[in-house]
Design a protein around this motif. Structure first.
Motif, PDB file in Angstrom:
ATOM      1  N   ASN A   1      39.279  26.561  40.084  1.00 27.83           N
ATOM      2  CA  ASN A   1      40.484  27.341  39.812  1.00 27.83           C
ATOM      3  C   ASN A   1      40.262  28.217  38.587  1.00 27.83           C
ATOM      4  N   GLN A   2      40.989  29.328  38.514  1.00 31.56           N
ATOM      5  CA  GLN A   2      40.998  30.156  37.317  1.00 31.56           C
ATOM      6  C   GLN A   2      42.313  30.918  37.235  1.00 31.56           C
ATOM      7  N   ARG A   3      42.769  31.163  36.027  1.00 30.89           N
ATOM      8  CA  ARG A   3      43.974  31.969  35.845  1.00 30.89           C
ATOM      9  C   ARG A   3      44.015  32.498  34.416  1.00 30.89           C
ATOM     10  N   ASN A   4      44.640  33.659  34.251  1.00 28.15           N
ATOM     11  CA  ASN A   4      44.843  34.212  32.919  1.00 28.15           C
ATOM     12  C   ASN A   4      46.092  33.580  32.324  1.00 28.15           C
TER      13      ASN A   4
ATOM     14  N   LYS B   1      42.456  32.291  28.975  1.00 31.86           N
ATOM     15  CA  LYS B   1      42.045  32.077  30.365  1.00 31.86           C
ATOM     16  C   LYS B   1      41.819  30.594  30.570  1.00 31.86           C
TER      17      LYS B   1
END
Length: 200
Positions: A132-135, A145
């Motif tokens: 998963n990744q998100r700002n 981040k």
């Protein structure tokens, strides 16, 4: 030397210190006739830790150990500060790191670019798969981040990165596959507790 090489040096230092991969220990497997036994998690006493320079606070399971590494780069010496807490009752490590960049480097690179490159280096250095990744933003609106990834032996790492005060901060939790679900709320609480102190 470009910024990826610089971040690789910093990542390599963290890995060579033994914290990022070898730092999370697992007990010897228990042989059973039926299902394997998942190690019971005992919660340690958490307390607020304030960085020696007062630039951040975070909840830690006990007093973290501090390690300082100096890296020579084309910009001069870069200091990497590492704070590690590793409860003996858990198969987990809680780590905060930061390194400070010169003004010239920060002016040439956006916060997003620095964090994207740090993510690339972290994944490739640990040979991990991104989950998963998100700002995100810190509580005082500094750019950040969040990434979550798993390595070849199943250890899961969740990292939050922030850019502030010409520094790249990383708040990391590394946990075994066996205790990942059990410690999920604990890890989220730990990550949420990280607070940057804004200079006035």
């Amino acid at each position: 030397m470009n910024s990826k090489i610089l971040l690789s040096l910093i990542a390599a230092t963290l890995l060579s210190s033994g914290y990022a991969v070898a730092g999370v220990h697992s007990p010897k497997p228990t042989i059973t006739e039926k299902k394997p036994i998942i190690p019971q998690v005992v919660q340690p006493k958490w307390r607020e830790f304030t960085a020696p320079d007062g630039q951040f606070t975070v909840l830690m399971p006990g007093m973290p150990k501090r390690k300082t590494q100096i890296q020579k780069t084309y910009m001069g010496e870069i200091t990497l500060e590492i704070f590690l807490a590793q409860p003996p009752e858990q198969e987990a490590a809680y780590i905060v790191t930061y390194n400070e960049f010169p003004n010239s480097y920060m002016q040439m690179n956006s916060p997003q670019k620095i964090m994207d490159e740090a993510q690339y280096v972290e994944l490739t250095t640990t040979k991990s798969r991104l989950l998963n990744q998100r700002n995100i933003r810190s509580s005082n609106f500094q750019p950040g981040k969040e990434i979550e990834y798993v390595n070849a032996i199943g250890k899961v790492t969740k990292t939050r990165m922030f850019i502030a005060h010409n520094r790249l901060y990383k708040v990391m939790a590394i946990v075994s596959k066996q205790q990942h679900e059990t410690l999920n709320k604990t890890i989220t609480g730990y990550l949420n507790s990280f607070q940057l102190v804004v200079k006035t």
